[in-house]
Structures are given as structure tokens and as C-alpha cells.
Design a protein around this motif. Structure first.
Motif, PDB file in Angstrom:
ATOM      1  N   LEU A 191      55.422  -9.669 -18.101  1.00  0.00           N
ATOM      2  CA  LEU A 191      55.730 -11.064 -19.381  1.00  0.00           C
ATOM      3  C   LEU A 191      56.034 -11.752 -18.860  1.00  0.00           C
ATOM      4  CD1 LEU A 191      55.245 -10.568 -22.291  1.00  0.00           C
ATOM      5  CD2 LEU A 191      57.533  -9.050 -22.120  1.00  0.00           C
ATOM      6  N   ILE A 192      57.004 -11.365 -17.990  1.00  0.00           N
ATOM      7  CA  ILE A 192      58.250 -12.596 -18.311  1.00  0.00           C
ATOM      8  C   ILE A 192      57.142 -14.005 -17.463  1.00  0.00           C
ATOM      9  CG2 ILE A 192      60.311 -13.993 -17.170  1.00  0.00           C
ATOM     10  CD1 ILE A 192      61.570 -10.877 -17.784  1.00  0.00           C
ATOM     11  N   TYR A 193      56.704 -13.731 -16.402  1.00  0.00           N
ATOM     12  CA  TYR A 193      55.743 -14.155 -15.606  1.00  0.00           C
ATOM     13  C   TYR A 193      54.583 -15.218 -15.935  1.00  0.00           C
ATOM     14  CZ  TYR A 193      51.993 -16.326 -12.750  1.00  0.00           C
ATOM     15  OH  TYR A 193      50.357 -16.528 -11.593  1.00  0.00           O
ATOM     16  N   THR A 194      53.832 -14.250 -17.426  1.00  0.00           N
ATOM     17  CA  THR A 194      52.860 -15.373 -18.466  1.00  0.00           C
ATOM     18  C   THR A 194      53.632 -15.892 -18.646  1.00  0.00           C
ATOM     19  OG1 THR A 194      51.816 -13.102 -18.144  1.00  0.00           O
ATOM     20  CG2 THR A 194      51.185 -14.918 -19.629  1.00  0.00           C
ATOM     21  N   VAL A 195      54.660 -15.982 -18.950  1.00  0.00           N
ATOM     22  CA  VAL A 195      55.558 -16.622 -19.822  1.00  0.00           C
ATOM     23  C   VAL A 195      55.374 -17.851 -19.596  1.00  0.00           C
ATOM     24  CG1 VAL A 195      57.385 -17.171 -21.501  1.00  0.00           C
ATOM     25  CG2 VAL A 195      56.390 -15.062 -21.998  1.00  0.00           C
ATOM     26  N   MET A 196      56.860 -17.815 -18.623  1.00  0.00           N
ATOM     27  CA  MET A 196      57.432 -18.564 -17.630  1.00  0.00           C
ATOM     28  C   MET A 196      56.449 -19.593 -17.075  1.00  0.00           C
ATOM     29  SD  MET A 196      59.693 -16.852 -15.029  1.00  0.00           S
ATOM     30  CE  MET A 196      58.604 -16.063 -13.392  1.00  0.00           C
ATOM     31  N   ASN A 197      55.020 -19.011 -16.199  1.00  0.00           N
ATOM     32  CA  ASN A 197      54.124 -19.987 -15.606  1.00  0.00           C
ATOM     33  C   ASN A 197      53.424 -20.713 -16.156  1.00  0.00           C
ATOM     34  OD1 ASN A 197      53.487 -19.978 -12.342  1.00  0.00           O
ATOM     35  ND2 ASN A 197      51.782 -19.611 -13.732  1.00  0.00           N
ATOM     36  N   LEU A 198      52.933 -20.407 -17.067  1.00  0.00           N
ATOM     37  CA  LEU A 198      52.466 -21.234 -18.732  1.00  0.00           C
ATOM     38  C   LEU A 198      53.421 -22.366 -19.149  1.00  0.00           C
ATOM     39  CD1 LEU A 198      50.647 -18.518 -21.462  1.00  0.00           C
ATOM     40  CD2 LEU A 198      49.456 -20.066 -19.831  1.00  0.00           C
ATOM     41  N   GLY A 199      54.493 -22.338 -19.687  1.00  0.00           N
ATOM     42  CA  GLY A 199      55.098 -23.016 -19.819  1.00  0.00           C
ATOM     43  C   GLY A 199      54.777 -24.223 -18.370  1.00  0.00           C
TER      44      GLY A 199
END
Lengths: 525, 493
Positions: B342-350
Motif C-alpha cells: 500500500l505504502i509503496y504504491t503511494v510513494m512510487n506513484l508520487g
């Protein structure tokens, strides 16, 4: 509910940072005012903290505990005892000075600079007050980014290299620390059924000897990098030399103390058996640090680098004192943490002032400055005395206690460490001699003028503190005593250890064996 | 447990998304060029509309089982579907301007994107081999096309071809494994049936064949998540594909691969951990280490993030490989993987959103072209730093908690092997910090190129994407409890 003074102290600089963030970046006056006001207000709260601190109590005071991350059992717990009190006060004391000192020097991107300084202060204060291991780790990590940017953004020529080196060293240490913290929490779950990072409940764990050894090593590697203990010190000269003046001041005065503080707060009480077994290793590393650091100082041609290496030597004393595992040694170590912070902080400030004027730090470029800058030379000499540990200065008491405490453990080690005192006098006075005495032989130095009122104002409080500690050490030692005693008692109970006692000279004369004297326990030399 | 054969409520998100995808394809035929800008809005509306039944399903708090247990809507499915929809929404925000400026076939682009999202929704609920296979194909096929969307660009062609060939081969290997398993179990398709067969049959030649099939199936999914040594397609594909598609591949598509792995490992093969654990243990260590080491040398930012995302996949694998002394799977390890994803998705998309914004100006994703970014685009430089710190797991970002939770689950599992795993991960996070910081250094401490120091205009949709991701990264840093609870809520154990 009690007034949350500690939380206020911890989070006030962060609020200050947010305030600065709202000020337009061209309004430098307002940014400076906000930054200075925040740190001075913090110092004010520090005075309140000091007066509110109950002397003679070993337990944690002003404890605040709240839920933080219930899902994994981490809590927000802060509190102070004698060990952390003066570290918090030192931080609160050094930051206004560091910020005041940088007012004239930092023009470029002042806003970002002020924000990073204030965030850093919050993180350091939090690390000193945290009593939950995950919270401690959180603050410990939070120091990295602002310090990285302070060094890389406003430092000297090799600043980026130094900043990355600092960052990676510390991160490597953190990795060990984090693993060890989770192992502890997991053991707590095994033994009590609930996961907890609360230092107080973790102290009750029954940890097998072999596990203690591993955990002690993991914690101590992380702290030893921070201190830094030989041979993990190689990041320090770069970071300290390349950082801007205020950054060096904060690094030397406060950040390094987190390492030695970590030993006292976590490594020793949590793993008493391992402490007793491995103390010898750290004592030896401490002595190597003292001598090796001092020898390196002799070889330096850059005065800032010289001061940086002197930290390796001085912190070696602190490590030695702590792991001598005697009351005197630890008390001396704590006092020396304070002394080193003040004296080395002042040295970095003074070196920064001369660098501002001449834009060089090569000792050979100077010479005979005393005739042009008498006040500066005077302040420098007093600070050098404090750093060497002349009688009347705090360093004298600190080093004496450390050496006395070490002597009880092992006279030979104490003798080896004592050479560090002599070497310190040699390299600092020699440097002073080359920079300040004699005739001016470099034309550029002719144009130098003495330091102004503002610069004097920045250094004088530090000089006053050096003298104050030198003449009234009890003021500090009395407050740290119960907590130090508690740590040692714990080591004695859980680590099957007897603190070496001070031989009573009279009894020793009557009964040459001298084995049954009890009077000296806890007495000051 | 709901037992309806055809529960419309449970299928509502998929049905809505299917409807909107077809609607876009038809709508695109009837509008002129001047109205094409409405397409992403329709697509985004479709994703948001599909999110509504997700919320109501979450509130109803019952596990719904459809088609005889082949398709299940439980906490895991809902959380993962939420992640997929959220990520796709942000990818849409990122691609709106990009696709418009690139003059691509817009209607088809959004149709394919939504089709892939549909596949992701299906894979979250798939609980038998057939629906799993169909879902993974539904995710993959549209993305093969999307990767080659810049059809006049040789690199884009290479990207699509490599992705296609390796993707097809990998899924074929999986399919081979599945068919062997089907034969050896005597026709078991559902994960629960396979699991009970595996725990019932103690040993013998059938077990050996089953073990082989497990490894074959896992290899296929290792390709999907770009685990070393099955990662070779990822850097080329990421570099050549249009940037929003790269972002989509690196998070959503990778997560879809993980979902398959989660359900297979925890639902179908839990009894055979002695077979898949060593495989995943090795994969995790190789993936973290190789990904990070190669990332150091990259001069192209997208390639660097490609290798970094390989390494990140390694971190997600770590809890799988963590063996408890009893050999059982715990909710804790499961939750930490989901939380990390979940957190990886958010930061990588950012991070990708910032790259898209900056690349609009620099027309290059070479790291050197980012020199001195902070001088002319301080906001973007700060946000990029924020996302990179998060990827490195340093506060004040959610990435720190992601790492900490994984660490915690590995250490809680106890034992020497897991200690080694944690140590490898710790060393890797230091290596990773090195190359993330190198970019930070470029942006802040290297001189900017002489020409053109005007601020970079960021389109509203892109700014929205960056803002949302930065906001979530920070909020999850302050209240990580939310992420942990989602992780536990998704647990299949």
C-alpha cells in the motif's frame, strides 16, 4: 493531568519551524526573529524544567504517556531523569547560541536553514526524552534528514561527500538498532503476552546471556557510530569539518552525546550481563580513541579539522568513564559530556569567526593574531583551557572523575588514558601558539579586526558555563547521582558484578589486605 | 457468509468498470477531437463510481462467496481493490495531460487502462486457478499494448515486445504448473480444494510432482513482480513505455502479481511451505540485493526507479520468506506485506508523477538533467525528495513505517535464517539510501543549466496526483495505524 512540559519543549521548535515556513523567504528579519525567539523560548522552558526537576530522585520524572500506534503496541512516552536532564538542557542552551552565531553568516536560503535547524532541535530533544524504544528510534532517524541538508546545503567544499558519508554511516547503525529493538519487543510478547516498546517494561525482561550479547552489540554499534568510538569514527572529521559553523556546533555539542547517552540509557540497563562482559572491549576502544584521536590532532594543519579530531579523543574519555562501570567513572562521563559540548561548541564557534574573516582554516596562514584580536585570543585561550581540562574548568572535574573511576578498575588503563590529557594540552596549546602568538608574518592578517559585541555575546555564556561547572560541579553531579546509582545497582544485581570500591587508605595501612572496607562506596574523591 | 450464486452487490465494482470501459470505447467514436478531453473525466468517474460499492461492501462486513467459492469478496479483496482503484485514479490524473499532448489514441488508451484495472479487481477476488489465470491475462494483455503506445519510438516498441514475450512465456510456465497440479490433484481447481489435498497427501511421487508444479506456478508470478532473476524485462520496459504507463506497471501491475502470489501461497499452498519458502527466501534476498546494487549505477532516473522497484518488491517478499519456528503463517507477516504494498504504491506513484511533471520541461529523464532543479522548481524538488526519502524508508514519510513493519514481522518470526534476512534487508536499505540521496544531491546541490530557469508549469491534474500522494505519504507517517489496520483487515490468515 500534569502540565505536559516535556512535550512542549520537544515540539516547540517544530512549531517554530512551521511558523518560519509560513514567512515569505525574502523577509529575512522575520525569519531570524522567529528562529531566535523559538530557541530562546525553549531555553526559558529549560529553566522551568530545571527548577521543576526533583533532586534526589532516581526514577523518571514528568512522565507523559499516551497511545501512539496501538496496532503494534508503540506508545508515546517521554520523561527525564538525571541522565537526560542535562542533555536536554545542553540542547536547549546550544541551539539559541548556534542560531545566533549563524545570523550574520547564513544569508543564502536562510528560511530553509532555519527550518532545518528547528526540526533538528525537535528531533534531538525528542531522542533525549523518549522512553519508548520505537519513539526513540523515530526521533533518532528524524535527525538524519535535517542534518544531511544542513551539511550539504551550507557546508564547506566537500560538503556533499561529507553529508552522504554521515548519512550512510548513521543509517547503517540505525539498521542494527531497529532489528534489536524489534527483537526486544518480540521477546516482551513471548514473555508477557503483549508487545511493548516501553523501556520500563522491557527492563523487566529476562534475557539469556547469549541473546544479551547480540543485542548489546547491535545497540552499541549504532551508538558507537554516533559517538563515535574508534574505529567507527571516520565519518566525523569530514562531517564536522565540512558542516557550517552552527552545524558543527550542534554536531559536536549535542549529536555526539546521543551515542554516549544511548549507552547509558539503553545498552547498559537493558543488557547488564553483556555490559559486564563487554565493558572491557569498550574501555580499550575508548582508550585507543583517546590516544589515536590526540595523535591525529597533532598532525592536522586545518584548525577546524583539529577541533573535529579532538572530539574523537574527548569522547573516548566519556566512553572510558561510562564503561569503567564505577560510580565516579559514569558521573565523570556525564559531566564530561556536558563539558565537551560547551567547550567544543565554543571552539567551533571561534574557529567559525576566524574563518569568516580570512576564509581559510590553515593554521600556517595565521600567526600573531593576538596582537590584532586580543579579545578573540583571550576567549580562545579560555576555551582551550576548558577543553584541556585545567583546574577551575569543568573539564578538570570530568576528566579527574573519569580517571579516578577507571583507576579503580584498572590502573594501567587509567595511566594510558592520562596521556590523552597531556596530548590534549600539547595539540591545543601548540595550535594556539601557532595561530595567536608571535609576530604577524602574513600580510593578510594585518587587516584583521577584533570580534564585535555580538560575537562576544555568543561566546561569553559558554565561557561562563565552563567556569561555573568547574567551580560548582556538585550542582550537576548531585542531580545525576541517583540515576547513575540506579544504573550501577542494576548492573550489580542483574550482571553479577561488584563495583570496585575505593580503598580506605587508613584501613589499608592497618590491614594490608584491605578487602573489607565499605566506607568509600559512593563517596566522591 | 453470503451464498448467492450471483451476488450483484459483490460484483458491482467489476460490472460498473466493465460498463464504463465499453462506454468509453463507444463514446470515443462519436466525439470530435475538441471533445476528447472529456475521456479521462469519464474514465475517472467510472473508477470513482466503482469505488462506491466497494465502500458499501466494506460497511456490510460480510464475506461473500460467489460461483461456488471461485470468486470471494472478503477483507483482502476489498482492501486490494481499494488500492487498485486508488492507484488507477492517480495514474489517470497523471496521464490526462500526457496522453493529450502526445496525440495518442485517447479513447483506446483509457479503454485499455480500465480493462487492466478490471483485471486487477478480478484477481483480488479470484480463488481458483481458472479465475486467477483469466484475471492475470486481463491485467497483462492491455498493458502489453499500453507499453508500446508511443509506436514511432523504437524504445517503446522494444519495451512492449520484451514485456509481451517475457510476459507470455512466464504465464505459460505458470499455466503449465497449474495444469500439472490439476492432473495430480485429480481435478482440484479451487484453492481450498488444493490446500486440503496437499495437507491430506503426506508424501510420495504425487507430492513430488505437486512440488514441481508449485515452483513452476511461482516462477510465473516471479516474472510478474519482476523478482530477480526474472526481472530482466523490467528496466527496458519501464524506460521505453510512456511514463504514466510505467508508473502503472511499477505499482498496479506489480501489485497484481503479488495478489496472485498472496492467494496462492496463503490459500492454496499453506501446507507446502517447505517447498515454496526456500524459493521465496532466495528470491527475496536476490531481488533486494541485485535490484539495489544495479540501481546505483543507473544514469537514467526511470531506469533507476525500475531497479529500485525491483528491490522494493524484494522487501515485500521478505515477510513471505519469514518462517516461524512452528512453520505457520501469521497474520502479522501477511499484514506487513500488504501494508508495504500500500505504502509503496503511494510513494512510487508520487515519484513518477513528479518525474512526469519535470520531464515536461527537461524532455529527459537522465539524472544529470535534474541538476539544480531546486533553483527553478523548488516545490517539485522538495516533493521528489519527500518521495525518495519515503522509498528509502526515512522519516518524515510513510516509507519508514513500511520498512519498520516488515522488519518487525521478520524478527517476530524468530530464528537465525530470519535474522539473516533482516540483516540483508537492513544493509540493503543503506545501499538504497545512497542512490536515492544521489538524486537529492543533484536537485539541490548541483548547479542548474544556464538556459531557461523559469518555473515549471504543472497541469492541474498532475498537481492533484502529486498532492494526493504526498498527502497520503505524510498522513500515513503521522498515523501509521491506518495502514496497519488495513494490512490486518486484508489478512487471509
Amino acid at each position: 493531568m500534569e502540565f505536559p512540559l516535556l512535550s512542549l519543549i520537544i515540539w516547540l521548535p517544530l512549531v517554530g519551524a512551521l511558523t518560519v515556513a509560513l514567512i515569505p523567504k525574502d523577509n529575512k528579519q522575520a525569519i531570524q526573529t522567529a528562529a531566535v525567539a523559538t530557541t530562546v523560548a525553549g531555553l526559558g522552558l529549560g529553566v522551568w524544567l530545571f527548577t521543576g526537576f526533583k533532586q534526589g530522585e532516581a526514577a523518571m520524572q514528568m512522565v507523559e504517556a499516551y497511545e501512539w500506534i496501538p496496532a503494534i503496541g508503540a506508545r508515546y512516552i517521554v520523561g527525564i531523569d538525571g541522565i537526560s536532564l542535562f542533555m536536554v538542557l545542553l540542547t536547549l542552551f546550544m541551539f539559541p547560541i548556534a542560531i545566533l552565531a549563524s545570523l550574520g553568516q547564513i544569508q543564502d536560503r536562510l528560511k530553509a536553514y532555519a527550518i532545518f535547524m528547528l526540526i533538528l532541535e525537535s528531533a534531538i530533544l525528542g531522542a533525549f526524552c523518549a522512553l519508548d524504544l520505537l519513539l526513540f528510534f523515530f526521533f533518532w532517524e528524524a535527525m538524519l534528514v535535517p542534518m544531511y541538508f544542513l551539511i550539504a546545503g551550507w557546508g564547506g567544499k566537500r560538503r556533499v561527500y561529507a553529508a552522504i558519508k554521515f548519512f550512510l554511516y548513521t543509517m547503517l547503525g540505525s539498521a542494527f538498532l531497529l532489528v534489536a529493538i524489534f527483537l526486544l519487543a518480540w521477546m516482551h510478547q513471548k514473555q508477557t503476552g503483549s508487545i511493548s516498546f516501553d523501556l520500563h517494561s522491557l527492563l523487566d525482561l529476562e534475557i539469556a546471556r547469549s541473546t544479551q550479547l547480540w543485542l548489546f552489540i547491535a545497540f552499541s554499534v549504532s551508538f558507537a557510530i554516533k559517538v563515535p568510538v574508534f574505529p567507527l569514527h571516520t565519518w566525523l572529521p569530514d562531517a564536522h569539518t565540512e558542516a557550517p559553523t552552527a552545524g558543527s556546533v550542534v554536531l559536536a555539542a549535542v549529536l555526539l552525546k546521543l551515542g554516549t547517552y544511548g549507552f547509558l540509557r539503553y545498552s547498559i540497563p537493558l543488557f547488564p550481563k553483556a555490559t559486564v562482559e563487554l565493558a572491557g572491549v569498550l574501555v580499550v576502544l575508548g582508550v585507543i580513541g583517546i590516544v589515536y584521536g590526540a595523535i591525529l590532532c597533532l598532525k592536522q594543519s586545518d584548525i577546524k579539522r583539529l577541533v573535529a579530531y579532538s572530539s574523537v579523543s574527548h569522547l573516548g574519555f566519556v566512553v572510558l568513564g561510562i564503561f569503567a562501570l564505577t560510580f565516579q567513572g559514569i558521573q565523570g562521563g556525564l559531566l564530561q559530556m556536558l563539558n565537551h559540548g560547551v567547550a567544543t561548541g565554543a571552539l567551533f564557534l571561534l574557529v567559525g569567526m576566524i574563518y569568516e574573516r580570512r576564509h581559510t582554516r590553515e593554521i600556517d596562514e595565521f600567526g600573531g593574531l593576538a596582537s590584532k584580536m586580543p579579545v578573540f585570543a583571550g576567549l580562545f585561550l579560555v576555551t582551550v583551557f576548558a577543553s584541556i581540562g585545567l583546574p577551575g574548568m569543568g573539564g578538570f572535574i570530568g576528566e579527574l572523575l573519569i580517571l579516578a573511576g577507571t583507576f579503580l578498575r584498572n590502573p594501567w588503563i587509567a595511566a594510558a588514558a592520562a596521556t590523552g590529557v597531556i596530548l590534549a594540552a600539547v595539540y591545543l596549546l601548540w595550535a594556539y601558539q601557532r595561530v595567536f602568538t608571535g609576530k604577524i608574518d602574513n600580510e593578510e592578517n594585518e587587516r584583521l579586526s577584533d570580534i564585535g559585541a555580538k560575537e562576544i555575546l555568543v561566546v561569553v555564556p559558554l565561557v561562563v558555563l565552563m567556569l561555573f561547572v568547574g567551580f560548582f560541579p556538585r550542582y550537576f553531579l548531585d542531580r545525576t547521582e541517583p540515576s547513575v546509582r540506579q544504573v550501577l545497582t542494576r548492573v550489580e544485581e542483574k550482571g553479577h558484578y561488584r563495583e570496585p570500591e575505593i580503598p580506605d587508605p587508613v584501613a589499608a595501612a592497618e590491614k594490608p589486605a584491605g578487602g573489607d572496607s565499605h566506607g568509600g562506596h559512593g563517596a566522591m574523591p | 457468509m453470503g451464498t448467492a450464486v450471483f451476488d450483484l452487490h459483490a460484483l458491482a465494482p467489476e460490472l460498473i468498470l466493465t460498463g464504463v470501459a465499453i462506454l468509453i470505447l463507444v463514446y470515443d467514436l462519436f466525439i470530435g477531437d475538441e471533445r476528447k478531453w472529456t475521456l479521462p473525466i469519464v474514465a475517472a468517474g467510472g473508477i470513482l463510481a466503482a469505488g462506491i460499492p466497494l465502500v458499501t461492501l466494506g460497511l456490510s462486513d460480510t464475506t461473500r462467496s460467489l460461483f461456488g467459492g471461485a470468486y470471494v469478496v472478503d477483507g483482502f479483496a476489498l482492501v486490494l481493490k481499494g488500492i487498485f482503484l486508488g492507484a488507477s485514479f492517480v495514474v489517470l490524473l497523471m496521464s490526462a495531460q500526457y496522453v493529450e499532448e502526445g496525440d495518442y489514441h485517447r479513447g483506446e488508451f483509457y479503454f485499455l487502462l480500465l480493462s487492466a484495472v478490471l483485471g486487477m479487481l478480478v484477481i483480488s477476488s479470484a480463488r481458483d486457478m481458472i479465475s486467477l489465470f483469466v484475471a492475470i491475462e486481463l491485467v497483462s494483455s492491455p498493458t502489453y499494448l499500453l507499453a508500446g503506445w508511443r509506436k514511432r519510438d523504437l524504445k517503446s516498441n522494444e519495451a512492449a515486445l520484451k514485456y509481451f514475450l517475457l510476459g507470455v512465456v512466464s504465464i505459460a510456465i505458470s499455466l503449465y504448473g497449474m495444469s500439472i497440479l490439476f492432473g495430480v490433484t485429480g481435478g482440484a481447481l479451487k484453492f481450498t480444494e488444493i490446500a486440503s489435498w496437499m495437507s491430506a497427501v503426506p508424501s510420495g511421487s504425487a507430492m513430488g510432482v505437486a512440488a514441481m508444479s508449485i515452483v513452476l506456478i511461482l516462477v510465473g508470478f516471479a516474472f510478474k513482480i519482476a523478482a530477480v532473476p526474472f526481472h530482466l524485462w523490467a528496466p527496458d520496459t519501464y524506460e521505453g513505455a510512456p511514463l504514466p504507463v510505467t508508473a502503472f506497471l511499477s505499482v498496479a501491475s506489480k501489485t497484481a502479481g503479488f495478489v496472485g502470489l498472496f492467494t496462492l501461497v496463503y490459500l492454496a499452498f499453506p501446507a507446502q511451505s517447505q517447498v515454496w519458502r526456500p524459493v521465496i527466501f532466495g528470491l527475496a534476498i536476490a531481488t533486494m540485493t541485485v535490484g539495489n546494487l544495479i540501481a546505483i549505477k543507473q544514469t537514467n532516473l526511470v531506469r533507476m526507479l525500475a531497479y529500485s522497484s525491483i528491490a522494493q518488491a524484494g522487501y515485500v517478499l521478505v515477510p513471505f520468506a519469514a518462517t516461524t519456528r512452528e512453520g505457520s503463517l501469521t497474520a502479522e507477516t501477511f499484514a506487513s506485506s500488504v501494508t508495504y504494498l500500500l505504502i509503496y504504491t503511494v510513494m512510487n506513484l508520487g515519484a513518477f508523477a513528479v518525474i512526469i511533471a519535470v520531464a515536461r520541461r527537461t524532455r529527459s529523464v537522465e539524472i544529470t538533467s535534474w541538476s539544480g532543479l531546486s533553483k527553478y522548481a523548488p516545490g517539485l524538488a522538495v516533493l521528489m525528495t519527500f518521495f525518495l526519502l519515503s522509498l528509502a524508508g526515512i522519516p518524515p514519510t510513510a516509507g519508514m513505517w513500511a520498512k519498520i513493519f516488515v522488519f518487525r514481522s521478520v524478527i517476530s518470526a524468530g530464528g537465525l535464517a530470519n535474522g539473516a534476512l533482516a540483516a540483508v534487508m537492513g544493509i540493503n536499505s543503506v545501499i538504497a539510501a545512497f542512490y536515492y540521496l544521489a538524486v537529492v544531491k543533484k536537485m539541490f546541490f548541483d548547479p542548474a543549466p544556464e538556459e531557461d530557469l523559469e518555473a515549471i508549469p504543472v497541469p492541474a491534474s498532475l498537481a492533484g496526483a502529486i498532492g494526493i500522494m504526498a498527502g497520503i505519504t505524510f498522513v500515513l507517517f503521522v498515523i501509521p495505524d491506518v495502514a496497519v489496520r488495513l494490512g490486518y483487515g486484508a489478512s487471509l490468515v
